[in-house]
Design an enzyme around this catalytic site. Structure first.
Site, PDB file in Angstrom:
ATOM      1  CG  HIS A   1     -11.476  -7.369   6.208  1.00  0.00           C
ATOM      2  ND1 HIS A   1     -10.162  -8.067   7.867  1.00  0.00           N
ATOM      3  CD2 HIS A   1     -10.775  -7.532   5.124  1.00  0.00           C
ATOM      4  CE1 HIS A   1      -9.400  -8.221   6.747  1.00  0.00           C
ATOM      5  NE2 HIS A   1      -9.094  -8.305   5.436  1.00  0.00           N
TER       6      HIS A   1
ATOM      7  CD  GLU B   1      -1.692  -2.035   1.193  1.00  0.00           C
ATOM      8  OE1 GLU B   1      -0.782  -3.111   1.625  1.00  0.00           O
ATOM      9  OE2 GLU B   1      -2.492  -3.222   1.500  1.00  0.00           O
TER      10      GLU B   1
END
Lengths: 334, 330
Positions: B129, B60
């Site tokens: 999540h 990322e």
């Protein structure tokens, strides 16, 4: 056996390299004085001792190339040809400075020179350099992106992510590690079991080479090779320049962590002394010419400092300017 | 005019902007041939080429940095971060670099990039999540933060975000992906920073965004049976924020309830409440009600997760208390 300097570049170019290294050295020494005199309000991380790696690397670049630098970035910027007057103006927090007094030492840029920023975060410029290399590849004009960083930055995750990505995509990036043996106040040996940063290149399927970071020509040649590879579309390289910072991590650091005698040993390879000595010895550049170089550097820095001192101070109404680029700095963006 | 799903609206916006501007490029994990974890970029690589739909390693920080560096040199990158929970791995590039580049260079550089992030629960998606982290980014000057609730807004705002000269954090709530709504064929971008009255009312303003808008509408229907008239005001854009829109709504209702799926503590509702209390106190007839998730990590067990997240029942309870002038908290 070291090759003669005259075999590598012509004399005016070599003298120019000396002049640029000296400009950096004196820029930094004067900045330290100006800070003590109260003209510079913020941090300084001087690159004194590391001039050869900055000048050697930048000598290998062309006008389309871009650079991402570090907290110790004045040398890279001057090596690229930046105006010391606008740099001092920025350090003096004047509107005429490169960043209109919004950035200071750690964030200086010169977009026209492709100098896309010093950086206040160790390793923070490396991912941006990856993106710059991506855009260079997309443009297709042969430009490369150079990422400078120190030995401390190679233990950041970003270093590994970006080298992997750039190698995977064959991006035209050149990673230049200036290994000055200390990450902040801690020796490199206490931060990593791998003494040669260049060895890490193998993990990302790219060439890793070691340059004598205090030999401007060795740096120039190793970086030029990496640049040529990048321009040819063959992907990134890692060049490690072994060097040393004469001063502390930042101006004011007393360096109590350094072993006795270490600095003195490195002063023997001080590039602003050894290189002109070689020019005199091997090419017969005489003391008159070297003296002219020194005088030119002082004159230039006198003018630069005067320009900064005469600069204007931003009005407080400018505090809210430049937060957003679309200039809708209205109450909606408070 | 056609009726499409929220996820399709995102795809259309990306596709249309890529067709309009060759500098629009996409970066993200699995976004190439797989078409993304949620199918949003399906077909875009085939149409626009692998030079513009860049399937990345799971890195990322490098990916956001790549978008940032490219944007500083003229590209218009759109990054897909699979879940906003993963953006923490790129926070230096977002917060210290992209958000500040324009300011710290005195306006000489800018970072016109978009980071698209999935947020919110999808049912037992548990602690890593499910989060809704939009308030973090609203706290950072230099970033814009958009949180659409309908396919029409998703498409129009994503197009605006891509053309915007600043970094935009674009939130897409997972639970909304399959909701449907009308969208214009080749729609124009909508300016960021305008809220929208989704339902008019006279007793209470529910200021909310994303899935909260849909929950607020359900709650409003129930409250109407009690004789409480609820106005649902869709914030749509956290930064820039539509102060005038909030004021206009409070002029009609005099009462405020903030609602979001994010944890209530330190959530963007607190900012809305502070704006109302400090700048519009004269309009308020009652303490401000707050509804958000409880301050816990997201539990896995369905009944625990349901207890943690805002429900229509809880919204109705707090709305009633607020209108009665009582303390409307959580």
């Amino acid at each position: 056996m070291t090759r003669a300097v005259g075999e590598r570049l012509d004399t005016p170019t070599l003298v120019g390299l000396y002049e640029r290294m000296l400009l950096i050295r004196r820029f930094e020494e004067r900045a330290s004085e100006y800070r003590l005199a109260g003209h510079i309000p913020g941090f300084l991380h001087p690159c004194i001792g590391q001039e050869a790696s900055a000048v050697g690397a930048c000598a290998a670049l062309g006008p389309d190339d871009v650079i991402l630098s570090t907290h110790r970035g004045h040398g890279h910027m001057l090596a690229r040809g930046a105006d010391p007057g606008r740099m001092y103006a920025e350090l003096y927090a004047r509107v005429e400075g490169y960043n209109r007094s919004k950035g200071g030492s750690l964030h200086m840029i010169d977009t026209e020179l492709g100098f896309l920023g010093a950086n206040g975060i160790v390793g923070g410029g490396i991912p941006i350099a990856g993106g710059a290399a991506l855009q260079q590849k997309r443009r297709g004009r042969g430009g490369v992106a150079v990422s400078f960083f120190g030995d401390g930055a190679v233990n950041q995750g970003a270093f590994h992510e970006v080298l992997n990505l750039c190698a995977l995509w064959s991006l035209p990036a050149v990673f230049v590690c200036e290994n000055n043996l200390y990450g902040e106040f801690t020796p490199q040996a206490d931060q990593s079991p791998i003494p040669d940063v260049a060895d890490r290149a193998a993990a990302y399927a790219m060439p890793g080479t070691i340059a004598d970071g205090n030999d401007v020509l060795d740096v120039y040649e190793k970086v030029a090779e990496a640049v040529a590879r990048a321009r040819a579309g063959d992907g990134p390289s890692l060049v490690e320049c072994k060097t040393y910072r004469h001063r502390g991590h930042y101006e004011g650091d007393m360096c109590s962590y350094r072993p006795e005698g270490e600095l003195e040993q490195w002063l023997e390879t001080d590039p602003t002394i050894t290189f002109p000595a070689r020019l005199a010895q091997e090419l017969g550049v005489d003391e008159t010419e070297l003296g002219e170089v020194r005088a030119r550097v002082e004159r230039r820095l006198d003018e630069a400092a005067a320009f900064a001192a005469a600069g204007t101070v931003a009005g407080v109404e400018q505090t809210l300017e430049h937060v957003y680029a679309d200039s809708i700095d209205s109450k909606a963006l408070r | 005019m056609s009726t499409i799903r929220f996820g399709q609206a995102i795809t259309q916006a990306l596709d249309e902007e890529m067709s309009r501007d060759p500098e629009v490029i996409l970066l993200g994990e699995d976004i190439g041939r797989p078409g993304g974890s949620f199918g949003i970029t399906r077909g875009l690589l085939e149409k626009h080429g692998e030079d513009r739909v860049l399937d990345t390693p799971i890195s990322e920080e490098a990916v956001v940095g790549a978008a940032l560096g490219a944007s500083m040199m003229g590209a218009r990158p759109v990054v897909e971060i699979m879940f906003n929970d993963f953006i923490v791995l790129a926070m230096d590039q977002v917060v210290n670099q992209a958000a500040k580049i324009h300011y710290m260079t005195g306006g000489r550089l800018s970072a016109p990039l978009v980071i698209r992030m999935l947020c919110g629960t999808n049912g037992s998606t548990a602690a890593q999540h499910s989060q809704s982290l939009e308030a973090w980014f609203a706290h950072v000057p230099g970033l814009k933060v958009v949180a659409p609730s309908t396919p029409r807004d998703a498409k129009a705002f994503l197009k605006a975000a891509i053309r915007d000269p600043d970094p935009v954090m674009f939130f897409e709530q997972r639970m909304l992906y399959n909701t449907k709504g009308e969208v214009d064929g080749d729609s124009e971008p909508a300016p960021l920073g305008e809220g929208l009255v989704v339902r008019e009312g006279g007793d209470l303003t529910i200021a909310t965004y994303m899935r909260g808008v849909h929950q607020a509408l359900e709650a409003a229907a129930i409250l109407e049976e009690d004789g409480i008239s609820v106005e649902v005001w869709d914030v749509r854009s956290l930064v820039p924020f539509d102060r005038d829109g909030l004021r206009a709504s409070l002029e009609r209702t005099g009462r405020l309830l903030t609602l979001h799926e994010a944890v209530a503590r330190g959530g963007f509702g607190a900012e809305i409440a502070a704006i109302a209390a400090s700048e519009m106190f004269d309009l308020l007839k009652a303490p401000i009600g707050r509804v958000g998730a409880l301050a816990t990590p997201h539990p896995y067990a369905p009944q625990l997760e349901a207890a943690m997240l805002p429900s229509v029942e809880r919204i109705v309870d707090v709305a009633r208390a607020t209108v009665r002038g009582g303390a409307g908290v959580v």
